[in-house]
Design a protein around this motif. Structure first.
Motif, short mmCIF file in Angstrom:
data_model
loop_
_atom_site.label_atom_id
_atom_site.label_comp_id
_atom_site.label_asym_id
_atom_site.label_seq_id
_atom_site.Cartn_x
_atom_site.Cartn_y
_atom_site.Cartn_z
N SER A 179 0.84 -1.20 0.00
CA SER A 179 0.00 0.00 0.00
C SER A 179 0.87 1.24 0.00
O SER A 179 1.89 1.30 0.68
N CYS A 180 0.43 2.21 -0.80
CA CYS A 180 1.12 3.48 -0.86
C CYS A 180 0.07 4.54 -0.52
O CYS A 180 -0.89 4.73 -1.28
N TYR A 181 0.23 5.20 0.62
CA TYR A 181 -0.80 6.13 1.06
C TYR A 181 -0.44 7.53 0.64
O TYR A 181 0.64 8.03 0.97
N LEU A 182 -1.34 8.18 -0.10
CA LEU A 182 -1.04 9.48 -0.68
C LEU A 182 -1.67 10.63 0.08
O LEU A 182 -1.49 11.79 -0.29
N GLY A 183 -2.44 10.33 1.10
CA GLY A 183 -3.16 11.39 1.80
C GLY A 183 -2.31 12.03 2.87
O GLY A 183 -1.12 11.78 3.01
N SER A 184 -2.95 12.86 3.67
CA SER A 184 -2.21 13.61 4.67
C SER A 184 -2.15 12.88 6.01
O SER A 184 -1.12 12.88 6.68
N GLN A 185 -3.24 12.22 6.41
CA GLN A 185 -3.22 11.51 7.69
C GLN A 185 -2.58 10.15 7.47
O GLN A 185 -2.04 9.87 6.43
N ASN A 186 -2.70 9.30 8.47
CA ASN A 186 -2.23 7.93 8.33
C ASN A 186 -3.43 7.02 8.11
O ASN A 186 -4.50 7.28 8.63
N SER A 187 -3.21 5.96 7.36
CA SER A 187 -4.34 5.04 7.16
C SER A 187 -4.08 3.77 7.94
O SER A 187 -3.21 2.98 7.61
N ALA A 188 -4.86 3.57 9.00
CA ALA A 188 -4.66 2.38 9.83
C ALA A 188 -5.01 1.11 9.06
O ALA A 188 -4.36 0.08 9.22
N PHE A 189 -6.03 1.18 8.20
CA PHE A 189 -6.43 -0.01 7.45
C PHE A 189 -5.31 -0.48 6.54
O PHE A 189 -5.02 -1.68 6.45
N LEU A 190 -4.66 0.47 5.84
CA LEU A 190 -3.61 0.07 4.91
C LEU A 190 -2.41 -0.48 5.67
O LEU A 190 -1.78 -1.46 5.25
N GLN A 191 -2.10 0.14 6.83
CA GLN A 191 -0.97 -0.37 7.61
C GLN A 191 -1.23 -1.79 8.07
O GLN A 191 -0.38 -2.67 7.98
N GLN A 192 -2.45 -2.03 8.56
CA GLN A 192 -2.79 -3.38 9.03
C GLN A 192 -2.74 -4.37 7.89
O GLN A 192 -2.26 -5.49 8.04
#
Lengths: 264, 413
Positions: A179-192
Motif C-alpha cells: 500500500s502506498c498512502y497518498l493522503g495527509s493523515q495515516n491510514s490504519a487499514f492500509l498499515q494493518q
C-alpha cells in the motif's frame, strides 16, 4: 483444447493488481493533481510490464460510488506485439477510466455534510481477490500475484469488517497487499493490511517524486524481496474500529455479545 | 473435481477380488463399482493430466458444495465464539482396524491435525485440549490451551491403540475439566469414536445428564457404525452425530466442527469480558519472558495490566491471568456475526429470456459467463446488488472472503 503452455513461469513473474483511488473528494484537495498522479502511475505500469515479458497488470478503479475494472494487460485487446514495440496501453486505460469516472459521478446522491468521504476500498479489494483466485484456478503455472493499493482517501469505519475479511482471505492465499498512502493523515487499514499479509506499506513524503517511490519500493517482485531492503513496519496502529457501536442495532440478536474493554 | 469418482477408485480395485472369492453375490455397494464404472468417464489431455468429460458432473459437484455452504449461512443466530473444545480420541483396539487406509488411527491423527489448524484459524480466541481413551481409561493428553503446535506434537507421539473404549470415563474426565473454565466460554466435546461398544464403570445415562446440566455440547463422529448411545448423547446435549463413510467424508465431517456452532439459547448469557490489547515491545529491548522464563531480546508483547512480557498472541498472561489478544484476532471472527446472504442461482428461464440484458462477465473475476457456444452458462446472482458471479467466485466468496464484491462496490446512503 488449447496447446500446452510453452511459457516457463520463473520465480520473478508477477501479476500486479493495482487499486487506483479516484475519489473526487480526495483529489480535489490533494497537492498532487490527478493527471500528474496518472502520469506517474502509467509510467510505473509500463515499467512493470517491461521488467518481464510475462508480467501482468490489472487496474481496478476505486471510486466514490462504485468500483470497476479499467485495465487488464492479459486481455486480447491490449496485446499488440507488432514490430516488437511495447503494447500501447495508455489509451485504452485512460479511455476506460474516463468512462468509469463519468459513470461514478452520475451515481452521486446528496450526502449529509460532515461525513468522512472515503472511497469504496473494500469493494475493489474484494474484486482483486476474486480475480487472483481465478488466476490460481487457471493451473499450476501462473504469475505470482500481489495487490498494490494507491489510496489517498481516509479510512471509512463502516468498511472495517469487510476490509478485515479481505485481509484474512489474502493472508490465507498468501497474497501480499502493498500500500502506498497518498493522503495527509495515516491510514490504519492500509498499515494493518500490509502488516498482516507481509506486504510493504509506505507513505511518500514528497508526492512530486511518486514515480521514484513506486519504482524503488513497489516494483520488486516477490521472489526478489528477500534480497532487497524495503521499508519495515514501525508502530502499526491496531486499534479496532468502533464497529460494534454502529452495527449493534443490526446485529443485536446475532452476536455473542462479548464486548471488550481495551486496556492500553 | 472428481471427488466422487476418486473415493470409489481407492477401495474398489482391491476389494472387488476379495468379495468375489468370499461370497458369490455382489453387495449393493459393490454393484456401484461394476455398474457405474466411474473411472471410465475420465480422459487424459496431451500432458497426461486427468480431466473429466462430463461437465455436468462438474457443475453438480460445485452445486452440491454450494448447498453445503448455504446451510451454514442460513440464518443470523447467536454463535459461541469463545470456545473451549476437548477432542476425545478413542485409542482402543478398534482404532487400529484397517478399513481406513493405512489404519483408522492414522487417518484420525492426520485429520485432527488439519482440524486443529483450521479451528485456531477460525476461532483464534478459543482453546483446545485432547483426551485419549485407552484400555478403558481416559487420559488427558494435553491441557486446554491455545497453541496448535503443542497439541499436534503431543498427539503424534502417542498413537498406540489397545484395549477397550469407555465413553463414560471420557465424559467424566472432560466434565471435570470443563467445569473449571469461565462461564462466558462455550463448552464443547468432539468425540472421534472407532469402537462399537463402551465399557463403563457405572450408569452412563447419569453422566449424560451431568454433561447436559454442565452445558457441555457433545458431538460424536463415528468411524464404525451408528450407535444408540452416541446418538442419545448428542441429542441430549445438543450436539451432532455423524458416521464417516470413508476418509474424505471423515475430513468433511470433522471440518464441519471448525466454524462456531449455534449457541444453546437459555445458556448463552451476554457478559462483559475483560481482555487486554498489548503493545508490541520495541526492537532491541531486553526483558525476561514469562512463558519461557529466560531473557529475550525485542519482539514481544507487554501485558497492559502487569507489564509482563509474552511471546505470542493470543495467550493468557502468566502473571495476572488477563486474556491478551490483538484486534485482528477478534476481527477474524466478525464474519460469523455478519454473514452474507447466499447467492441465488440464475434460472434457465431467466437466461433464455431475450428481454433481460445478461451480464457477460462475472463481476468478481471478469471471467466470461458465456459457454463456448456463446450461450449463457451457469451463474449466480446476489439478491442485494443483483450482480452476476461465476460458480467459482460464489464458492470463494462464501467460504473464504465473506464479502460480496458487488454489495461493497455500491455506496449505500
Amino acid at each position: 483444447m488449447a496447446s500446452a503452455p510453452s511459457k516457463l513461469y520463473a520465480d520473478d513473474v508477477s501479476l500486479v493488481v493495482v487499486l487506483l483511488d479516484t475519489n473526487p473528494f480526495f483529489w480535489s484537495s490533494s497537492s498532487l493533481s490527478f493527471s500528474q498522479f496518472l502520469s506517474h502511475v502509467l509510467a510505473f505500469l509500463n515499467a512493470i510490464l517491461t521488467l518481464n515479458q510475462l508480467n501482468q497488470v490489472v487496474v481496478i478503479a476505486t471510486g466514490y460510488n462504485s468500483c470497476d475494472y479499467v485495465f487488464d494487460s492479459s486481455s486480447d485487446l491490449n496485446r499488440s506485439f507488432e514490430n516488437g514495440r511495447m503494447p500501447v496501453m495508455c489509451s485504452s486505460l485512460l479511455q476506460k477510466l474516463e468512462e468509469f469516472l463519468i459513470k461514478d459521478e452520475q451515481l452521486s446522491k446528496e450526502e449529509p455534510e460532515g461525513k468522512i468521504k472515503s472511497s469504496l476500498f473494500s469493494g475493489s479489494l474484494s474484486m482483486a481477490l476474486c480475480y487472483i483466485q481465478r488466476v490460481f484456478r487457471s493451473g499450476a503455472l501462473h504469475p505470482h500475484p500481489r495487490i498494490l493499493c494507491l489510496q489517498g482517501s481516509p479510512d471509512g469505519p463502516e468498511q472495517y469488517v469487510a476490509i478485515m475479511n479481505a485481509i484474512f482471505s489474502a493472508q490465507r492465499s498468501s497474497v501480499p497487499i502493498d500500500s502506498c498512502y497518498l493522503g495527509s493523515q495515516n491510514s490504519a487499514f492500509l498499515q494493518q493490511a500490509s502488516y498482516i499479509t507481509a506486504g510493504v506499506h509506505h507513505k511518500p513524503q514528497n508526492l512530486d517524486g511518486l514515480f521514484q517511490y513506486l519504482m524503488t519500493i513497489f516494483a520488486t517482485d516477490l521472489h526478489s524481496r528477500s534480497f532487497i531492503h524495503l521499508p519495515k513496519p514501525v508502530g502499526v496502529d491496531f486499534r479496532a474500529s468502533s464497529v460494534f457501536g454502529q452495527a449493534q442495532s443490526e446485529a443485536a440478536s446475532a452476536s455473542d455479545k462479548k464486548r471488550k474493554t481495551p486496556e492500553t | 473435481m472428481n471427488n466422487g469418482a476418486g473415493r470409489r477408485i481407492n477401495g474398489g480395485a482391491e476389494e472387488d477380488d476379495d468379495e468375489d472369492d468370499v461370497n458369490g453375490d455382489l453387495d449393493a455397494w459393490e454393484r456401484t463399482y461394476t455398474d457405474e464404472r466411474s473411472w471410465e468417464s475420465l480422459q487424459e489431455d496431451e500432458l497426461g493430466m486427468l480431466r473429466p468429460i462430463d461437465n455436468q458432473a462438474l457443475y453438480h459437484s460445485q452445486y452440491r458444495r454450494r448447498l453445503g455452504s448455504l446451510s451454514s449461512t442460513a440464518a443470523r443466530i447467536q454463535k459461541g465464539l469463545i470456545r473451549y473444545l476437548y477432542i476425545v480420541i478413542d485409542l482402543s483396539r478398534a482404532a487400529s482396524e484397517m478399513d481406513f487406509r493405512p489404519s483408522r488411527i492414522a487417518v484420525i491423527a492426520k485429520h485432527v491435525e488439519t482440524f486443529i489448524r483450521e479451528f485456531f484459524y477460525q476461532n483464534p480466541l478459543s482453546q483446545v485440549g485432547i483426551v485419549t481413551i485407552k484400555d478403558g481409561v481416559a487420559h488427558c493428553l494435553t491441557d486446554i490451551g491455545g497453541s496448535p503446535e503443542s497439541h499436534i506434537n503431543a498427539l503424534m507421539k502417542k498413537l498406540e491403540c489397545s484395549g477397550d473404549s469407555s465413553l463414560q470415563n471420557a465424559l467424566d474426565l472432560v466434565d471435570g475439566y470443563l467445569n473449571q473454565i469461565p462461564s462466558y466460554g462455550h463448552r464443547e466435546v468432539l468425540i472421534l469414536y472407532s469402537a462399537l461398544s463402551t465399557c463403563d464403570p457405572g450408569d452412563i445415562m447419569d453422566t449424560i445428564q451431568k454433561c447436559r446440566k454442565s452445558k457441555i455440547r457433545c458431538s460424536v463422529i463415528g468411524l464404525a457404525a451408528e450407535m444408540f448411545i452416541c446418538k442419545h448423547l448428542c441429542q441430549e446435549t445438543g450436539g451432532t452425530y455423524s458416521v464417516a463413510l470413508d476418509e474424505s467424508h471423515f475430513k468433511e465431517l470433522i471440518l464441519e466442527h471448525a466454524p462456531p456452532p449455534p449457541a444453546i439459547a437459555e445458556f448463552a448469557v451476554a457478559n462483559l469480558i475483560k481482555m487486554g490489547f498489548p503493545q508490541r515491545a520495541a526492537e532491541g529491548s531486553i526483558s525476561i519472558c514469562s512463558c519461557h522464563k529466560e531473557a529475550k531480546v525485542g519482539a514481544g508483547y507487554t501485558c497492559p495490566r502487569c507489564k509482563a512480557r509474552a511471546c505470542e498472541l493470543p495467550t493468557e498472561c502468566c502473571v495476572c491471568g488477563l486474556t491478551l489478544v490483538s484486534s485482528p484476532h477478534l476481527a477474524r471472527s466478525y464474519h460469523h456475526l455478519f454473514p452474507i446472504a447466499p447467492f441465488d442461482e440464475v434460472t434457465s428461464s431467466h437466461l433464455n429470456n431475450p428481454n433481460c440484458k445478461l451480464q457477460r462477465n462475472c463481476f468478481g473475476c471478469q471471467q466470461s459467463l458465456l459457454d463456448p457456444g456463446n450461450k449463457p452458462g451457469p451463474a449466480v446472482v446476489c439478491p442485494k446488488c443483483k450482480r452476476y458471479f461465476c460458480l467459482d467466485c460464489d464458492i470463494y466468496i462464501h467460504e473464504s472472503l465473506h464479502n460480496c464484491p458487488g454489495c461493497d462496490s455500491l455506496r449505500h446512503s
